[in-house]
Design a protein around this motif. Structure first.
Motif, PDB file in Angstrom:
ATOM      1  N   LYS A   4      65.360  66.188  64.817  1.00 28.56           N
ATOM      2  CA  LYS A   4      65.233  66.300  63.484  1.00 28.56           C
ATOM      3  C   LYS A   4      66.759  66.161  62.837  1.00 28.56           C
ATOM      4  O   LYS A   4      66.770  65.497  61.651  1.00 28.56           O
ATOM      5  CB  LYS A   4      64.673  67.908  62.992  1.00 28.56           C
ATOM      6  N   LEU A   5      67.676  66.419  63.395  1.00 29.66           N
ATOM      7  CA  LEU A   5      69.032  66.277  62.877  1.00 29.66           C
ATOM      8  C   LEU A   5      69.415  64.800  62.845  1.00 29.66           C
ATOM      9  O   LEU A   5      69.954  64.150  61.875  1.00 29.66           O
ATOM     10  CB  LEU A   5      70.151  67.167  63.626  1.00 29.66           C
ATOM     11  N   PHE A   6      69.300  64.123  64.120  1.00 27.46           N
ATOM     12  CA  PHE A   6      69.310  62.937  64.066  1.00 27.46           C
ATOM     13  C   PHE A   6      68.724  61.993  63.120  1.00 27.46           C
ATOM     14  O   PHE A   6      69.053  61.050  62.473  1.00 27.46           O
ATOM     15  CB  PHE A   6      69.021  62.402  65.613  1.00 27.46           C
ATOM     16  N   PHE A   7      67.258  62.285  62.911  1.00 23.70           N
ATOM     17  CA  PHE A   7      66.400  61.546  61.840  1.00 23.70           C
ATOM     18  C   PHE A   7      67.025  61.947  60.480  1.00 23.70           C
ATOM     19  O   PHE A   7      66.965  60.873  59.787  1.00 23.70           O
ATOM     20  CB  PHE A   7      64.971  62.070  62.054  1.00 23.70           C
ATOM     21  N   LEU A   8      67.308  63.171  60.245  1.00 28.30           N
ATOM     22  CA  LEU A   8      67.884  63.351  59.029  1.00 28.30           C
ATOM     23  C   LEU A   8      69.180  62.424  58.695  1.00 28.30           C
ATOM     24  O   LEU A   8      69.516  62.287  57.688  1.00 28.30           O
ATOM     25  CB  LEU A   8      67.922  64.888  58.928  1.00 28.30           C
ATOM     26  N   PHE A   9      69.878  62.671  59.767  1.00 26.21           N
ATOM     27  CA  PHE A   9      71.286  61.786  59.686  1.00 26.21           C
ATOM     28  C   PHE A   9      70.955  60.152  59.343  1.00 26.21           C
ATOM     29  O   PHE A   9      71.660  59.722  58.231  1.00 26.21           O
ATOM     30  CB  PHE A   9      72.107  61.793  60.569  1.00 26.21           C
ATOM     31  N   ILE A  10      69.774  59.708  60.169  1.00 25.58           N
ATOM     32  CA  ILE A  10      69.828  58.138  59.798  1.00 25.58           C
ATOM     33  C   ILE A  10      69.074  57.952  58.606  1.00 25.58           C
ATOM     34  O   ILE A  10      69.517  57.073  57.885  1.00 25.58           O
ATOM     35  CB  ILE A  10      68.545  57.698  60.845  1.00 25.58           C
ATOM     36  N   VAL A  11      68.251  58.914  58.124  1.00 24.75           N
ATOM     37  CA  VAL A  11      67.772  58.730  56.601  1.00 24.75           C
ATOM     38  C   VAL A  11      68.717  58.857  55.578  1.00 24.75           C
ATOM     39  O   VAL A  11      68.786  58.259  54.662  1.00 24.75           O
ATOM     40  CB  VAL A  11      66.610  59.631  56.365  1.00 24.75           C
ATOM     41  N   SER A  12      69.626  59.841  55.552  1.00 24.69           N
ATOM     42  CA  SER A  12      70.793  60.020  54.412  1.00 24.69           C
ATOM     43  C   SER A  12      71.736  58.865  54.897  1.00 24.69           C
ATOM     44  O   SER A  12      72.428  58.400  53.780  1.00 24.69           O
ATOM     45  CB  SER A  12      71.479  61.469  54.785  1.00 24.69           C
TER      46      SER A  12
END
Length: 108
Positions: A4-12
């Motif tokens: 989830k953190l990795f996905f949030l980082f990529i999206v941001s």
């Protein structure tokens, strides 16, 4: 959780990714009534007057326009160069003598 953190980082990162936009205005050289003209954006500018111009060619860097100036018969033709930064034309060579030049393709 790590996914989830990795996905949030990529999206941001993709949302706030800086974008570069280089809009370059259209630049074109053309002949109208045997005179050299330049179009830059929506503005047309006449570069020569009272001449018989043909064969304009841009330099690779877009600064110069080479063109031929002569008469209707193609005689007395001279090379000129228009400098878009200096906004003036010049003749790089006074004359190039080609009269009587005989160069056969093959000699036996």
């Amino acid at each position: 959780m790590k996914i989830k953190l990795f996905f949030l980082f990529i999206v941001s990162f993709l949302i706030f990714l800086p974008t570069a936009s280089a809009e370059v205005p259209l630049k074109a050289a053309f002949i109208r009534e045997h005179q050299l003209w330049m179009l830059e954006g929506n503005k047309e500018q006449q570069l020569t007057k009272g001449r018989y111009i043909y064969s304009p060619k841009w330099s690779y860097d877009g600064r110069f326009i080479a063109y031929l100036d002569g008469d209707k018969n193609g005689e007395n033709t001279h090379l000129f160069v228009y400098d878009t930064k200096q906004q003036s034309s010049y003749q790089p060579y006074e004359t190039i003598e080609t009269t009587g030049f005989d160069c056969p393709l093959f000699s036996f």
